[in-house]
Design a protein around this motif. Sequence first.
Motif, mmCIF file in Angstrom:
data_model
loop_
_atom_site.group_PDB
_atom_site.id
_atom_site.type_symbol
_atom_site.label_atom_id
_atom_site.label_comp_id
_atom_site.label_asym_id
_atom_site.label_seq_id
_atom_site.Cartn_x
_atom_site.Cartn_y
_atom_site.Cartn_z
ATOM 1 N N GLY A 395 -8.870 -8.942 4.344
ATOM 2 C CA GLY A 395 -10.268 -9.268 4.131
ATOM 3 C C GLY A 395 -10.386 -10.494 3.268
ATOM 4 O O GLY A 395 -9.416 -10.940 2.663
ATOM 5 N N HIS A 555 -2.685 -11.898 3.105
ATOM 6 C CA HIS A 555 -3.593 -12.762 3.851
ATOM 7 C C HIS A 555 -2.955 -13.259 5.133
ATOM 8 O O HIS A 555 -3.640 -13.654 6.058
ATOM 9 N N ARG A 556 -1.616 -13.262 5.158
ATOM 10 C CA ARG A 556 -0.965 -13.705 6.385
ATOM 11 C C ARG A 556 -0.894 -12.504 7.319
ATOM 12 O O ARG A 556 -0.217 -11.521 7.038
ATOM 13 N N SER A 558 0.569 -12.075 9.891
ATOM 14 C CA SER A 558 1.905 -11.771 10.411
ATOM 15 C C SER A 558 2.589 -10.714 9.554
ATOM 16 O O SER A 558 3.391 -9.933 10.040
ATOM 17 N N GLN A 561 0.727 -7.116 10.585
ATOM 18 C CA GLN A 561 0.380 -6.619 11.917
ATOM 19 C C GLN A 561 1.203 -5.427 12.391
ATOM 20 O O GLN A 561 0.784 -4.710 13.284
ATOM 21 N N ASN A 562 2.353 -5.201 11.757
ATOM 22 C CA ASN A 562 3.131 -4.044 12.174
ATOM 23 C C ASN A 562 2.774 -2.774 11.411
ATOM 24 O O ASN A 562 3.419 -1.748 11.579
ATOM 25 N N HIS A 580 -3.188 -2.756 14.737
ATOM 26 C CA HIS A 580 -3.369 -4.122 15.173
ATOM 27 C C HIS A 580 -4.066 -4.213 16.531
ATOM 28 O O HIS A 580 -5.069 -4.911 16.692
ATOM 29 N N GLN A 581 -3.540 -3.466 17.490
ATOM 30 C CA GLN A 581 -4.090 -3.527 18.843
ATOM 31 C C GLN A 581 -5.535 -3.055 18.884
ATOM 32 O O GLN A 581 -6.404 -3.714 19.459
ATOM 33 N N LYS A 592 -11.378 -12.196 14.729
ATOM 34 C CA LYS A 592 -11.739 -13.567 14.398
ATOM 35 C C LYS A 592 -10.654 -14.214 13.520
ATOM 36 O O LYS A 592 -10.197 -15.326 13.774
ATOM 37 N N LEU A 593 -10.233 -13.449 12.488
ATOM 38 C CA LEU A 593 -9.176 -13.950 11.598
ATOM 39 C C LEU A 593 -7.907 -14.232 12.382
ATOM 40 O O LEU A 593 -7.239 -15.243 12.189
ATOM 41 N N TYR A 594 -7.599 -13.309 13.252
ATOM 42 C CA TYR A 594 -6.359 -13.426 14.006
ATOM 43 C C TYR A 594 -6.372 -14.669 14.869
ATOM 44 O O TYR A 594 -5.435 -15.458 14.907
ATOM 45 N N LEU A 596 -8.083 -17.309 14.466
ATOM 46 C CA LEU A 596 -8.013 -18.490 13.615
ATOM 47 C C LEU A 596 -6.563 -18.853 13.284
ATOM 48 O O LEU A 596 -6.140 -19.992 13.430
ATOM 49 N N GLN A 597 -5.834 -17.826 12.869
ATOM 50 C CA GLN A 597 -4.460 -18.097 12.465
ATOM 51 C C GLN A 597 -3.625 -18.514 13.660
ATOM 52 O O GLN A 597 -2.760 -19.360 13.576
ATOM 53 N N TYR A 598 -3.907 -17.884 14.737
ATOM 54 C CA TYR A 598 -3.143 -18.143 15.933
ATOM 55 C C TYR A 598 -3.378 -19.571 16.404
ATOM 56 O O TYR A 598 -2.450 -20.331 16.662
ATOM 57 N N VAL B 517 -5.702 -17.175 -0.492
ATOM 58 C CA VAL B 517 -6.987 -17.088 0.205
ATOM 59 C C VAL B 517 -6.750 -16.747 1.678
ATOM 60 O O VAL B 517 -5.699 -17.010 2.246
ATOM 61 N N ASP B 518 -7.780 -16.150 2.274
ATOM 62 C CA ASP B 518 -7.641 -15.745 3.665
ATOM 63 C C ASP B 518 -7.729 -16.946 4.598
ATOM 64 O O ASP B 518 -8.162 -18.024 4.205
ATOM 65 N N THR B 519 -7.324 -16.762 5.821
ATOM 66 C CA THR B 519 -7.219 -17.857 6.775
ATOM 67 C C THR B 519 -8.541 -18.557 7.016
ATOM 68 O O THR B 519 -8.605 -19.786 7.088
ATOM 69 N N ASP B 520 -9.569 -17.764 7.086
ATOM 70 C CA ASP B 520 -10.889 -18.306 7.335
ATOM 71 C C ASP B 520 -11.253 -19.323 6.252
ATOM 72 O O ASP B 520 -11.629 -20.471 6.538
ATOM 73 N N ARG B 544 3.014 -22.305 4.646
ATOM 74 C CA ARG B 544 2.532 -22.114 6.002
ATOM 75 C C ARG B 544 2.418 -23.454 6.705
ATOM 76 O O ARG B 544 1.793 -24.391 6.196
ATOM 77 N N GLU B 588 5.898 -14.361 15.773
ATOM 78 C CA GLU B 588 5.166 -13.115 15.614
ATOM 79 C C GLU B 588 3.950 -13.089 16.512
ATOM 80 O O GLU B 588 3.580 -12.068 17.063
ATOM 81 N N LYS B 589 3.335 -14.233 16.653
ATOM 82 C CA LYS B 589 2.164 -14.287 17.509
ATOM 83 C C LYS B 589 2.514 -14.156 18.979
ATOM 84 O O LYS B 589 1.846 -13.478 19.743
ATOM 85 N N GLU B 592 3.041 -10.733 19.834
ATOM 86 C CA GLU B 592 1.759 -10.063 20.009
ATOM 87 C C GLU B 592 1.198 -10.323 21.401
ATOM 88 O O GLU B 592 0.731 -9.425 22.076
#
Lengths: 602, 595
Positions: A395, A555-556, A558, A561-562, A580-581, A592-594, A596-598, B517-520, B544, B588-589, B592
Amino acid sequence: MIKKNFKNNKKYGNTSYIRLLNYAKPHTMKFIFAILIILFIVVIELYQPVLIGDVVDKFLVHYGIAESNIDTNLNNSNIIGVVKIALVYFASVVAIFLLSYAQAIILSRTGQKIIYNIRMELFNHLIKLPINFFTNNPIGKLVTRVTNDTEALNEMYTSVIVNILKSIFVLLGIVITMITYNFKLSLLTFTVIPFIVIFTFTFEKISKKIHRQIRNKISSINAFISEHVSGMRIVQVFAVEKEIFDKFDNENENLRKEHMKQLFTFSIYNPTNFVLNITAVSILIWFGSKMVLEGTITVGTIVIFQRYISKFFEPIQELAEQLNIVQSAMAASERIFGILDEEPEIKEDSNSIELKSFKGKIEFKNVWFSYKENEWILKDVSFKVNPGENVAFVGATGAGKTTIQNLICRYYDIQKGEILIDDINIKDISLTSLRKNIGQMLQDVFLFSGNVKSNIRLLNENITDEEIIESSKYVNADNFISKLSEVYDTHVIENGAAFSAGQRQLISFARTLVFKPDILILDEATANIDTETEVLIQDALKKLMKGRTTLIVAHRLSTVQNSDKIIVMHKGEIREEGNHQELLSQKGIYYKLYKLQYEQAL
Amino acid sequence: MNNKIKSKKTTGFMKSNYIRAFLKKYKFNYLLGVISLIVVDIAQTRVPIIVGSVIDQIESKNFHMTLISSVIIKLVSISIAIYIGRIAWRFFIFGTGRSIEKDIRNDMFLHLEKMSSRYFQDNTPGEIMAYMTNDLEAVRMVLGPGILFLIDVLAMGTITLYSMIVQIDPLLTLAGVVPLLLIAVSVRIMGRENRKRFRNKQEAFAELSKFVQEQLTGIKVIKSFVQEEKTIDAFERNVKRTYEKNMHLIKIQSLMHPFMQFISGLALAVAIGYGGYITIKQRITLGDFTAFIQYLSMLVWPMVATGMTINIFASGAASLERVESILNEPVEIKDSENLSNIDTLLGSIEVKNLNYKYPNTENQVLKNINFKIEKGQTLGIIGRTGSGKTTLVTLLLRLFDVDKNTVFINGEDLLNIPLKLLRENIGYVPQDNFLFSDTIKNNIDFGVRKGEMDKIIEAAKDSVVHENIIDFKDGYETVVGERGVVLSGGQKQRISIARALIKNPEILILDDSVSAVDTDTEEKILKHLNEKRKGKTNIIIAHRISTIQNSDKIIVLDDGKIVESGTHKELVHKKGLYHSIYEKQLLEKMLEEQK
Ligand SMILES: Nc1ncnc2c1ncn2[C@@H]1O[C@H](COP(=O)(O)OP(=O)(O)OP(=O)(O)O)[C@@H](O)[C@H]1O
Ligand SMILES: Nc1ncnc2c1ncn2[C@@H]1O[C@H](COP(=O)(O)OP(=O)(O)OP(=O)(O)O)[C@@H](O)[C@H]1O
Ligand SMILES: [Mg+2]
């Protein structure tokens, strides 16, 4: 909180005296002994002039008239007499020397012991105060209370108690002799007493206030030094040395001003005694001379009374000086008692449960929590973690993730709702067994001065070197530690300042694991660590924490997610929950976060 | 620090040039103090004389009440004079002591501000606190009460001794005074021992202060690992040591007073014996004998005062050494002699063959570093934990010093750039976000100090912390507690970013500054940086890839060496360390995706 403490001070007043004296109580015998010694010394000192008088009266008077012929026999016996008295005098000198030294040592040792005890009690209490207390009170100020403020009590025990008693005795003695000698003249002289009393009380009041201010300012200076020395690097990097110095100068000047105020009150009070002394003498001369004229008294009486008056003011002066020490001790003690009267950490029921281990079930039931009144940080939070589960909290920053972890370890008590571990309300579990079984890795890493080993095992001597190395290997800290000049015995300075941030985090991680907790809580445990190491740590953790409950904040994505379950927090509320799923398919915040990171990573 | 003191040869308090400068500066104050002291002393001796004469008058019964009232008026006016005189000397002597105390404390702080990071690694805040209050107090004791006693002792002692020698048999005087000479000798010995023990005591006190400071800073660790009882045991060891050192000192300090009494008593005993003998032998008269005894007893007070003076001076000297050990610490990082004459600094950076070892260590932390970035470019740095990233940027800030001709900013050798100019033009967001216990507003405004609210809010918005701040009840006026304890990790970090951004510096350094801080939020911060920092230089350290992938240049550090450098694209193609980090973060992505 600090301001509150100062308000509290007002209510102390006289109870502080009693509390301070209570510390002296166990040493009553020593104080009595010291007083006896003093009395003995006084007797010897009174005897000394008699000896000198004897020399003159018994052996030397005949030689007053020049060239009187005295036969040699008599001369010789006189010489022997003189030498004898000289020897007796010498013996009295030796006796006084030994006695006063003994008395000083007895009192000093007692005083030091009392301070020892107060310091122990203070630290004992301090360290058990809730985290909240440390949040609200600058460390420099707290340090001052344990060090300087306790030191300020010293004289209270080494000199005040005994001297006040002595002065009072002497004063009473003189008053009684004066009264028996001449009642009327005594009364006349005593007319100054009310003034002394008034002056002393006013003085006491003012000086008490100033002493408080001084103590206050000293601790402000210490707090300032403590904070700015810790952050000197920031001061320098931002090139604001001048501005910070001005602030310091200001604090410093404040202290000086208080000291000057104290100086002035003193310089007004101290000579006042002298003026009153002269006044008493004037009264004596005025009325005395009249009485001589009337023939009611002789001049001799005036002469003797004049001596009495100066003797009368000696103990008063002495008392005034003692009073000042008392004031200073009072001001210091109020601050010490202020800490001792703080409620100790979150009250524990006497019948709280001791638990050897946890199965690891955690449950929040409608938990509401705020640090400050009416600013709810957690709003009706409920979730459940089953034994052995691996749960992640994600969060936005400030959402309340760290707060949840703090609550599980009971650093704060919640306002509404219930927190259960293994179906027992954590309020019923003893704090020790609660925290012992939970391994919490804090977001802010702190290393103590010592060496690498002592930082991992802390003060638990029963953790072996092998265990330390083992857990360092788990978190991949062994890698860099083994390259250090003295490996695990390498010196660590306060805050671990000679390590890189990631290295500090690894050591702190190893520390958490070496305690083999049933529940592991990790708050951004790998935030400053490179990806490669992070992956290694995660693999190790998976093995290590099999069957044990793990809560992580990260925050990461990765890193999380497990997890068996991911809890998504937003502004103190749980918004989403699931693996995760499941969360991805909900297409909510997590999705949304996911994304973004992706996307970023591409 | 402590070791240095021990090895240093001890010198007297008054011999210190530092102290002498103060005595010189305040010489008029002290002079006035001494004068008023003397006036008071003389006036005081008048009182018994006046009273004595009036009593003689009364005895003769040959007087009028007007005489009495005039005497009383005399007495009262003298006492008023004394009153004023006493206020004056207290003000001039004790007050000056306080002024010097303040001056010294300011000097110490000013000097500390010039100390390098290395110094603060060896000297902890707890110790420094003890030096600046506890030791300074001992020094102050000399400058106030110590000087007063000294004057008193010297004046009274000389007057009495003088009249003894002049008025009575010199031989007798000698017999009486010889024991007094014992003092001189023992004073030296005791003074030295005294000072040593006082130093040990002060050291123990500083240790205690250091211990408490450190433990309270780490209180949360103590609590979370339930180490309270053991910490208390460790504390007790410290308290015990202070107790022992204190007692050790007390044993000698409380010897002073009885010892001085003893010696003056001894002198009296000798005077009685020998004086009595020569009186019997009729070498002196009985009157001489009694006078001599009286003079000797007059010497008792100066003697005892001597004892106290010795204590005060010995303690003061020991503490002064400690105080001076801070003041004399050489300034390691300062402007060089051949300073460049520039008043602006642009953000091009060049590093040539930079090698670096931390002071007093063996380990080569940076090895042969070479890179160049132009003004307006962004440099990304990535690399393993402990690979030297933080070291590299702290060197740019001159928190530690590099060799000559290795680092150039704006074409100038780093060492020749005025320190203030350098630091004013660099905005630094350190890896550990140290905030001060002040309001959020003042923390952001820390380096600018203009209090311009719109600028502060703008910086807070750029670092995406504004929304959080206005959620607090007190908004920008929220006091953050020491080190920012009432904030969440991410909030601290972003306030620290705002603190650097508001300076709008030529060079901005972010050391792992979005780790909490978070990704957003991170995304937003990077976007703002991109917009606001056009034409200015940035250095971004991160773990990162996503944080640095848009940099103009990326260097990859490993074990102190640059192992790769280039743009994101180039590095990904190189299939080296960067690529493997990239893979791992991407992998990791991918996994997924397949699920
Ligand atoms: N001791 C405290 N006193 C008052 N407020 C506090 C205190 N500690 C935290 N807060 C506030 O509580 C809120 C939640 O903080 P918390 O540390 O739980 O956030 P978080 O989710 O862990 O954030 P981050 O990801 O940045 O670490 C924040 O707004 C913070 O300012
Ligand atoms: N003040 C210091 N004194 C001595 N050695 C130091 C000091 N600071 C850092 N080091 C050492 O220098 C090396 C590089 O540290 P540095 O802090 O530059 O690493 P980093 O790349 O920033 O790591 P991280 O990613 O963990 O922040 C490390 O091995 C560290 O132990
Ligand atoms: Mg670093």
